[in-house]
Motif scaffolding. Structure first.
Motif, PDB file in Angstrom:
ATOM      1  N   GLN A  43     -19.681  40.071  -2.378  1.00  0.00           N
ATOM      2  CA  GLN A  43     -19.325  40.216  -3.786  1.00  0.00           C
ATOM      3  C   GLN A  43     -17.920  39.693  -4.055  1.00  0.00           C
ATOM      4  O   GLN A  43     -17.679  39.018  -5.065  1.00  0.00           O
ATOM      5  CB  GLN A  43     -19.417  41.685  -4.199  1.00  0.00           C
ATOM      6  CG  GLN A  43     -19.073  41.919  -5.667  1.00  0.00           C
ATOM      7  CD  GLN A  43     -19.113  43.386  -6.050  1.00  0.00           C
ATOM      8  OE1 GLN A  43     -19.340  44.251  -5.216  1.00  0.00           O
ATOM      9  NE2 GLN A  43     -18.888  43.673  -7.311  1.00  0.00           N
ATOM     10  N   VAL A  44     -16.971  40.008  -3.158  1.00  0.00           N
ATOM     11  CA  VAL A  44     -15.601  39.518  -3.330  1.00  0.00           C
ATOM     12  C   VAL A  44     -15.587  37.991  -3.330  1.00  0.00           C
ATOM     13  O   VAL A  44     -14.940  37.357  -4.174  1.00  0.00           O
ATOM     14  CB  VAL A  44     -14.686  40.064  -2.218  1.00  0.00           C
ATOM     15  CG1 VAL A  44     -13.275  39.513  -2.374  1.00  0.00           C
ATOM     16  CG2 VAL A  44     -14.657  41.586  -2.245  1.00  0.00           C
ATOM     17  N   HIS A  45     -16.309  37.392  -2.385  1.00  0.00           N
ATOM     18  CA  HIS A  45     -16.420  35.934  -2.306  1.00  0.00           C
ATOM     19  C   HIS A  45     -16.947  35.372  -3.626  1.00  0.00           C
ATOM     20  O   HIS A  45     -16.390  34.417  -4.189  1.00  0.00           O
ATOM     21  CB  HIS A  45     -17.345  35.576  -1.143  1.00  0.00           C
ATOM     22  CG  HIS A  45     -17.437  34.102  -0.866  1.00  0.00           C
ATOM     23  ND1 HIS A  45     -17.783  33.602   0.355  1.00  0.00           N
ATOM     24  CD2 HIS A  45     -17.252  33.006  -1.654  1.00  0.00           C
ATOM     25  CE1 HIS A  45     -17.792  32.295   0.318  1.00  0.00           C
ATOM     26  NE2 HIS A  45     -17.486  31.907  -0.904  1.00  0.00           N
ATOM     27  N   GLN A  46     -18.023  35.987  -4.138  1.00  0.00           N
ATOM     28  CA  GLN A  46     -18.639  35.492  -5.366  1.00  0.00           C
ATOM     29  C   GLN A  46     -17.715  35.657  -6.565  1.00  0.00           C
ATOM     30  O   GLN A  46     -17.638  34.774  -7.436  1.00  0.00           O
ATOM     31  CB  GLN A  46     -19.951  36.226  -5.621  1.00  0.00           C
ATOM     32  CG  GLN A  46     -20.772  35.662  -6.771  1.00  0.00           C
ATOM     33  CD  GLN A  46     -21.166  34.214  -6.537  1.00  0.00           C
ATOM     34  OE1 GLN A  46     -21.698  33.877  -5.496  1.00  0.00           O
ATOM     35  NE2 GLN A  46     -20.899  33.360  -7.512  1.00  0.00           N
ATOM     36  N   GLU A  47     -16.991  36.769  -6.626  1.00  0.00           N
ATOM     37  CA  GLU A  47     -16.091  36.989  -7.762  1.00  0.00           C
ATOM     38  C   GLU A  47     -14.930  35.998  -7.755  1.00  0.00           C
ATOM     39  O   GLU A  47     -14.516  35.528  -8.828  1.00  0.00           O
ATOM     40  CB  GLU A  47     -15.578  38.429  -7.732  1.00  0.00           C
ATOM     41  CG  GLU A  47     -16.647  39.433  -8.139  1.00  0.00           C
ATOM     42  CD  GLU A  47     -16.211  40.877  -7.954  1.00  0.00           C
ATOM     43  OE1 GLU A  47     -16.834  41.757  -8.582  1.00  0.00           O
ATOM     44  OE2 GLU A  47     -15.274  41.127  -7.178  1.00  0.00           O
ATOM     45  N   ILE A  48     -14.417  35.667  -6.581  1.00  0.00           N
ATOM     46  CA  ILE A  48     -13.367  34.649  -6.505  1.00  0.00           C
ATOM     47  C   ILE A  48     -13.907  33.303  -6.971  1.00  0.00           C
ATOM     48  O   ILE A  48     -13.271  32.588  -7.759  1.00  0.00           O
ATOM     49  CB  ILE A  48     -12.823  34.548  -5.074  1.00  0.00           C
ATOM     50  CG1 ILE A  48     -12.098  35.833  -4.679  1.00  0.00           C
ATOM     51  CG2 ILE A  48     -11.861  33.361  -4.943  1.00  0.00           C
ATOM     52  CD1 ILE A  48     -11.684  35.879  -3.227  1.00  0.00           C
ATOM     53  N   ALA A  49     -15.108  32.950  -6.493  1.00  0.00           N
ATOM     54  CA  ALA A  49     -15.722  31.673  -6.897  1.00  0.00           C
ATOM     55  C   ALA A  49     -15.982  31.641  -8.398  1.00  0.00           C
ATOM     56  O   ALA A  49     -15.766  30.608  -9.056  1.00  0.00           O
ATOM     57  CB  ALA A  49     -17.008  31.450  -6.115  1.00  0.00           C
ATOM     58  N   ASN A  50     -16.423  32.770  -8.967  1.00  0.00           N
ATOM     59  CA  ASN A  50     -16.701  32.815 -10.408  1.00  0.00           C
ATOM     60  C   ASN A  50     -15.429  32.641 -11.228  1.00  0.00           C
ATOM     61  O   ASN A  50     -15.430  31.939 -12.246  1.00  0.00           O
ATOM     62  CB  ASN A  50     -17.366  34.146 -10.765  1.00  0.00           C
ATOM     63  CG  ASN A  50     -18.783  34.259 -10.238  1.00  0.00           C
ATOM     64  OD1 ASN A  50     -19.395  33.258  -9.859  1.00  0.00           O
ATOM     65  ND2 ASN A  50     -19.308  35.462 -10.181  1.00  0.00           N
ATOM     66  N   ARG A  51     -14.335  33.293 -10.791  1.00  0.00           N
ATOM     67  CA  ARG A  51     -13.077  33.151 -11.533  1.00  0.00           C
ATOM     68  C   ARG A  51     -12.582  31.702 -11.468  1.00  0.00           C
ATOM     69  O   ARG A  51     -12.103  31.153 -12.461  1.00  0.00           O
ATOM     70  CB  ARG A  51     -12.016  34.097 -10.949  1.00  0.00           C
ATOM     71  CG  ARG A  51     -12.289  35.582 -11.218  1.00  0.00           C
ATOM     72  CD  ARG A  51     -12.123  35.917 -12.686  1.00  0.00           C
ATOM     73  NE  ARG A  51     -12.491  37.273 -13.002  1.00  0.00           N
ATOM     74  CZ  ARG A  51     -11.633  38.301 -13.058  1.00  0.00           C
ATOM     75  NH1 ARG A  51     -10.353  38.102 -12.802  1.00  0.00           N
ATOM     76  NH2 ARG A  51     -12.056  39.500 -13.391  1.00  0.00           N
TER      77      ARG A  51
END
Length: 298
Positions: free
Chosen positions: A252-260
């Motif tokens: 989830q952390v990985h995905q949230e960084i990519a989304n931002r």
């Protein structure tokens, strides 16, 4: 584009790693079945999306020209300059409300305040450092109760208990305090790593999410990390690693960084496209005016 890597056994059983290079960074697909088929599918999908984007852009340009002509026919300015718009911040809150929020988020491993997401290390990292001291505190309390029931002097029991609690309790409080202060934050534009030692120094590192050469990786180092769903996330800014260790749900952390990061780049690209379309329409409108003036002179 995509890169495919297969080991000897990967060639035998047709599996391997696929690295998808995008504008936002590299996406790694590990131990993927039929990696070459996946690579071809991604390339075909990319071509399809590109065609759809081109068609959408042509429609937007036609609509922009139509709107500009209609505005000019009505005597209005086809374009107007827009200054920088300051993003809306979080409304100020009372000190009491801030205290309530701080207490509410004190022991959370992940929480959000406005556009800022804050992460702490998993509980396992804290428990692994204090569990034996907590057991010893419990043992001291149990021993004090036993001595008291056996008629030992009360002053001696209280003095012994206080000494043990100070010697054992302070390290526990220090570890909890240190765990609480060791945070990683994700804002709308940056990643921020904050390490603040209790009664000691504070260290803060920041990195911009719009850096041209950035990639994100994550891993779960062992079986326990897989069971408890925690791991490490590494953000590479160029060749410099930005380590986030022991966070809950690294996927989830990985995905949230990519989304931002994707949101930042998408906004920038959209602004550039709007400016480019306005320049194009201005040229066309200028050409249209010159043609009208030449026809009126004739």
């Amino acid at each position: 584009s995509c890169d495919v890597r297969r080991s000897f056994w990967g060639q035998v059983f047709d599996y391997g790693d696929v690295d998808v290079r995008t504008y936002y960074g590299t996406i790694k697909l590990h131990n993927t079945e039929r990696p070459y088929e996946i690579s071809e599918y991604i390339d075909r999908y990319k071509g399809r999306v590109t065609r759809l984007d081109d068609e959408k852009e042509r429609k937007e340009i036609r609509q922009a020209i139509k709107d500009a002509v209609e505005k000019k026919a009505k005597g209005h300015e086809p374009f107007h300059e827009q200054g920088f718009v300051q993003p809306k911040g979080i409304s100020p809150q009372s000190s009491r409300a801030n205290l309530v929020i701080s207490l509410k988020n004190m022991f959370k491993m992940r929480f959000e305040e406005g556009e800022i997401i804050t992460y702490r290390k998993h509980w396992y990292a804290l428990v692994g450092k204090i569990w034996w001291r907590v057991l010893m505190i419990v043992a001291v309390i149990a021993g004090a109760v036993t001595l008291s029931s056996n008629g030992a002097p009360g002053f001696f029991i209280v003095l012994l208990a206080l000494a043990a609690l100070v010697l054992l309790g302070w390290p526990v409080i220090y570890r909890i305090w240190d765990w609480h202060n060791d945070i990683f934050q994700l804002t709308s534009t940056q990643v921020v790593d904050i390490e603040k030692k209790p009664l000691g120094e504070e260290r803060k590192k920041t990195a911009n999410l719009d850096a041209p050469d950035i990639r994100v990786e994550h891993d779960r180092p062992n079986l326990l990390a897989t069971i408890l769903n925690f791991g490490n996330v590494t953000v590479f800014i160029g060749q410099t690693p930005f380590n986030i260790e022991g966070v809950l749900d690294p996927d989830q952390v990985h995905q949230e960084i990519a989304n931002r990061r994707e949101a930042i780049i998408s906004r920038r690209r959209k602004d550039e496209e709007i400016r480019e379309k306005e320049r194009m329409v201005k040229w066309l409108m200028a050409y249209h005016d010159e043609v009208d003036q030449s026809e009126s002179k004739e």
